[in-house]
Write an enzyme that holds these catalytic residues in place. Structure first.
Site, PDB file in Angstrom:
ATOM      1  N   HIS A   1       2.759   3.324  -9.035  1.00  0.00           N
ATOM      2  CA  HIS A   1       2.557   1.890  -9.306  1.00  0.00           C
ATOM      3  C   HIS A   1       3.782   1.304 -10.010  1.00  0.00           C
ATOM      4  O   HIS A   1       4.186   0.175  -9.746  1.00  0.00           O
ATOM      5  CB  HIS A   1       1.297   1.685 -10.147  1.00  0.00           C
ATOM      6  CG  HIS A   1       0.037   2.089  -9.422  1.00  0.00           C
ATOM      7  ND1 HIS A   1      -0.204   1.731  -8.116  1.00  0.00           N
ATOM      8  CD2 HIS A   1      -1.030   2.838  -9.813  1.00  0.00           C
ATOM      9  CE1 HIS A   1      -1.373   2.230  -7.740  1.00  0.00           C
ATOM     10  NE2 HIS A   1      -1.889   2.911  -8.740  1.00  0.00           N
ATOM     11  N   ASP A  61       0.824  -1.202   0.000  1.00  0.00           N
ATOM     12  CA  ASP A  61       0.000   0.000   0.000  1.00  0.00           C
ATOM     13  C   ASP A  61       0.867   1.265   0.000  1.00  0.00           C
ATOM     14  O   ASP A  61       1.950   1.264   0.580  1.00  0.00           O
ATOM     15  CB  ASP A  61      -0.899  -0.034   1.256  1.00  0.00           C
ATOM     16  CG  ASP A  61      -2.073   0.911   1.137  1.00  0.00           C
ATOM     17  OD1 ASP A  61      -2.296   1.492   0.053  1.00  0.00           O
ATOM     18  OD2 ASP A  61      -2.782   1.081   2.152  1.00  0.00           O
ATOM     19  N   LEU A 119      10.573 -20.921  -4.602  1.00  0.00           N
ATOM     20  CA  LEU A 119       9.669 -19.928  -3.999  1.00  0.00           C
ATOM     21  C   LEU A 119       8.291 -20.050  -4.641  1.00  0.00           C
ATOM     22  O   LEU A 119       8.156 -19.954  -5.860  1.00  0.00           O
ATOM     23  CB  LEU A 119      10.212 -18.507  -4.241  1.00  0.00           C
ATOM     24  CG  LEU A 119       9.267 -17.355  -3.899  1.00  0.00           C
ATOM     25  CD1 LEU A 119       9.012 -17.282  -2.391  1.00  0.00           C
ATOM     26  CD2 LEU A 119       9.821 -16.015  -4.399  1.00  0.00           C
TER      27      LEU A 119
HETATM   28  C1  FPP Z   1      -1.799   0.294  -3.355  1.00  0.00           C
HETATM   29  O1  FPP Z   1      -1.352   1.613  -3.452  1.00  0.00           O
HETATM   30  C2  FPP Z   1      -1.339  -0.480  -4.458  1.00  0.00           C
HETATM   31  C3  FPP Z   1      -2.133  -1.051  -5.412  1.00  0.00           C
HETATM   32  C4  FPP Z   1      -3.587  -0.950  -5.484  1.00  0.00           C
HETATM   33  C5  FPP Z   1      -1.549  -1.810  -6.506  1.00  0.00           C
HETATM   34  C6  FPP Z   1      -0.435  -2.717  -6.149  1.00  0.00           C
HETATM   35  C7  FPP Z   1       0.401  -2.876  -7.335  1.00  0.00           C
HETATM   36  C8  FPP Z   1       1.732  -2.792  -7.373  1.00  0.00           C
HETATM   37  C9  FPP Z   1       2.614  -2.636  -6.219  1.00  0.00           C
HETATM   38  C10 FPP Z   1       2.427  -2.852  -8.649  1.00  0.00           C
HETATM   39  C11 FPP Z   1       2.555  -4.139  -9.274  1.00  0.00           C
HETATM   40  C12 FPP Z   1       2.635  -5.332  -8.418  1.00  0.00           C
HETATM   41  C13 FPP Z   1       3.220  -6.441  -8.818  1.00  0.00           C
HETATM   42  C14 FPP Z   1       3.158  -7.715  -8.053  1.00  0.00           C
HETATM   43  C15 FPP Z   1       3.926  -6.407 -10.055  1.00  0.00           C
HETATM   44  P1  FPP Z   1      -2.424   2.756  -3.581  1.00  0.00           P
HETATM   45  O2  FPP Z   1      -2.587   3.083  -4.999  1.00  0.00           O
HETATM   46  O3  FPP Z   1      -3.678   2.344  -2.871  1.00  0.00           O
HETATM   47  O4  FPP Z   1      -1.702   3.909  -2.814  1.00  0.00           O
HETATM   48  P2  FPP Z   1      -2.404   5.040  -1.932  1.00  0.00           P
HETATM   49  O5  FPP Z   1      -3.101   4.338  -0.798  1.00  0.00           O
HETATM   50  O6  FPP Z   1      -1.251   5.866  -1.485  1.00  0.00           O
HETATM   51  O7  FPP Z   1      -3.342   5.772  -2.843  1.00  0.00           O
END
Ligand code: FPP
Length: 247
Positions: A39, A22, A134
């Site tokens: 992202h 997050d 893994l």
């Molecule tokens: C949360 O941050 C993150 C996500 C909804 C997406 C997770 C995806 C990735 C880390 C990238 C790709 C992952 C892999 C496994 C390749 P948010 O957008 O909710 O952040 P915020 O809470 O600060 O708005």
């Protein structure tokens, strides 16, 4: 001198660590960048961690929460970006996963993904099937309540058809019908960005998991912090509802 990495390995690693990645959006906003850049940086952080836990640490199971069933409510452009990013990630990492023994699992409703993502993911699952170093689970279009409801629906159908008896409906019967049944329950769930909740993630599987919340935003999360969290995990006493000897 023994490093912290060596120390956590010899102390016994958790079998399965699950992470809620997050804070990508906030990481980008703080830098005056679009959320998509967060992202992108988040994907690099995931890449770093996967390589580290597989090659250096020897962790057996890791789950990453990449896209929840609730994430579809985000603006269309962000959803499209995330889908493309995930597809590209799986596609680009495939060769490395195969050579380094990473077996990919996907927890979530794969049928509900865009066709090309679905195809890429299915291909990667198949190609990495013999990996045994893994077990990497990516939670994609995942929601825990939906997962449990799905298992219950399957049980109900089998009971109605007479292929399963009511007396066989126990915890094991539900656990076997979850998305990734062959992976053990997580011992530790980590969430980044200072948010202290599970957000519909592994609600069944994390019943006895230790929880760790860090203020670090996901793109800044490093293998070094992961190792420190494991070291802290070792100081916790897990009772599973019982009591410690001598208490
Ligand atoms: C949360 O941050 C993150 C996500 C909804 C997406 C997770 C995806 C990735 C880390 C990238 C790709 C992952 C892999 C496994 C390749 P948010 O957008 O909710 O952040 P915020 O809470 O600060 O708005």
């Amino acid at each position: 001198m023994e490093t912290l990495v060596e120390r956590v390995i010899s102390a016994g690693l958790p079998r399965h660590v699950a992470l809620i990645m997050d804070g990508n959006g906030r990481w980008a906003t703080a830098r005056g960048l679009p959320r998509t850049a967060g992202h992108q940086a988040g994907a690099r952080a995931a890449e770093r961690l996967i390589r580290f836990v597989g090659d250096r640490l020897g962790l057996r199971h890791m789950t990453l929460y990449a896209f929840s069933t609730e994430n579809w409510t985000r603006p269309e452009a962000e959803v499209d970006y995330l889908m493309d990013l995930l597809e590209q990630f799986v596609d680009e990492k495939l060769e490395e996963f195969v050579t380094s023994g990473v077996r990919l699992h996907v927890a979530g409703d794969v049928d509900g993904l865009p066709a090309s993502v679905r195809k890429t993911v299915r291909r990667a699952i198949e190609k990495t099937e013999s990996g045994d170093r893994l077990h990497l689970t990516i939670a994609l279009n995942y929601g825990s309540r939906q997962e449990i409801a799905r298992a219950c629906r399957e049980i109900a159908i089998q009971v109605a058809q007479g292929t399963l008896s009511v007396s066989d409906v126990d915890e094991e019967a539900i656990a076997r019908r979850l998305y990734v049944a062959q992976v053990p329950d997580p011992d530790l769930v980590i969430r980044t960005s200072g948010t202290v909740r599970l957000s519909n993630f592994l609600l069944w599987q994390a019943a006895y998991a230790e929880l760790h919340f860090t203020e670090t935003l996901w793109p800044d999360f490093t293998p070094a912090e992961f190792v420190k969290i494991i070291a802290e995990y070792h100081t916790r006493v897990r009772r599973y509802g019982g009591i410690e000897e001598g208490e």
